[in-house]
Design an enzyme around this catalytic site. Structure first.
Site, PDB file in Angstrom:
ATOM      1  N   ASP A  69      54.928 -86.658  41.975  1.00 35.14           N
ATOM      2  CA  ASP A  69      54.592 -87.275  40.960  1.00 35.14           C
ATOM      3  C   ASP A  69      54.781 -86.160  39.656  1.00 35.14           C
ATOM      4  O   ASP A  69      54.804 -84.891  39.583  1.00 35.14           O
ATOM      5  CB  ASP A  69      53.095 -87.754  40.700  1.00 35.14           C
ATOM      6  CG  ASP A  69      52.818 -88.910  41.850  1.00 35.14           C
ATOM      7  OD1 ASP A  69      53.839 -89.480  42.215  1.00 35.14           O
ATOM      8  OD2 ASP A  69      51.774 -89.051  42.047  1.00 35.14           O
ATOM      9  N   ARG A  70      54.950 -86.792  38.395  1.00 39.78           N
ATOM     10  CA  ARG A  70      55.242 -86.017  37.133  1.00 39.78           C
ATOM     11  C   ARG A  70      54.266 -85.168  36.675  1.00 39.78           C
ATOM     12  O   ARG A  70      54.382 -83.841  36.430  1.00 39.78           O
ATOM     13  CB  ARG A  70      55.516 -87.142  35.891  1.00 39.78           C
ATOM     14  CG  ARG A  70      55.790 -86.248  34.609  1.00 39.78           C
ATOM     15  CD  ARG A  70      55.747 -87.404  33.526  1.00 39.78           C
ATOM     16  NE  ARG A  70      55.942 -86.896  32.213  1.00 39.78           N
ATOM     17  CZ  ARG A  70      55.003 -86.494  31.336  1.00 39.78           C
ATOM     18  NH1 ARG A  70      53.484 -86.989  31.746  1.00 39.78           N
ATOM     19  NH2 ARG A  70      54.988 -86.084  30.228  1.00 39.78           N
TER      20      ARG A  70
END
Length: 246
Positions: A69-70
């Site tokens: 995830d970012r």
């Protein structure tokens, strides 16, 4: 072939600074929080874009083997060749890759302090955002999901936990911890605290600390990424013992 983005000398220096492991087949990075692995909506380079810094004269460049995830930091593995990418893709599908994460959770240690979460999840879209929700196993969109966890350290109202996902569902760790009432600090999407007392939480406190996997050339490798300064600083501010090396 996808058109190569224009990378500045600063971009090339930046991606080079993230390398934590390299051999003939593989290249691994310690991805910082805030950098999308691929296809982010924010108009900025993703890690996948930055891989063009390693392009070969024949036009080949490293390929992502998995994603984070970012806002998650930590080990991100890429393959330099198509055979290595195919080998590792099969290892991922066959669940022969062991992933180890660290997370700061609230409002204290899970109960019990170690165990397994085996709650099915399903995707739900709200506008442009996608969430993972706890699901009845009989739901047509239900996906099986299994996470093992253990508590490493505690302080008033918080805990440091180690997580081993045995499936790779989107937002699995975030949704599973929220489902047992211990959301990850900084995870606004799943109910995580954005401040702990007078201490602000700078981002999602989830770090991919280690990756153990079969190597395309034989044997196994284990790649570790130390927690970044913001993670260690929050542990110190909260009175959590710093994570030991893996």
């Amino acid at each position: 072939m996808t058109d190569a983005p224009t990378l500045s000398p600063e971009d090339i220096e930046f991606i080079g600074s993230l390398v934590i492991y390299e051999d003939r087949e593989l290249l691994a990075f310690n991805k910082p929080s805030g950098l999308s692995s691929q296809g982010g909506r924010i108009r900025a380079h993703t890690l996948d874009d930055l891989l063009w810094a390693f392009v070969r004269p024949n036009g080949n460049r490293p390929r992502l083997v998995h994603r984070l995830d970012r806002d998650t930091s930590g080990v991100l593995l890429t393959a330099k060749t198509k055979p290595a990418a195919a080998f590792l893709g099969k290892a991922m599908m066959g669940r022969r890759v062991r992933k180890t994460y660290l997370a700061i959770v609230t409002p204290g240690a899970p109960e019990p302090r170690g165990g397994t979460i085996e709650t099915p999840l399903r995707r739900e879209s709200i506008g442009r955002e996608v969430y993972m929700r706890v699901s009845n196993p009989d739901h047509p969109d239900a996906e099986s999901a299994l996470t093992r966890y253990r508590t490493l350290a505690t302080a008033p109202g918080v805990a440091l936990v180690e997580l081993n996902p045995h499936t790779g569902r989107m937002h699995q760790l975030r949704a599973h911890l929220a489902s047992i009432g211990r959301p990850i600090a900084g995870d606004a999407r799943y109910g995580g605290a954005l401040a702990l007392g007078a201490t602000p939480v700078p981002r999602l406190m989830l770090h991919a600390a280690a990756l153990k996997f079969p190597h395309p050339a034989g044997g196994e490798r284990r790649i570790e990424a130390p927690p970044p300064p913001d993670f260690e600083a929050l542990c110190a501010a909260l009175g959590l013992a710093a994570p030991a090396p893996f």
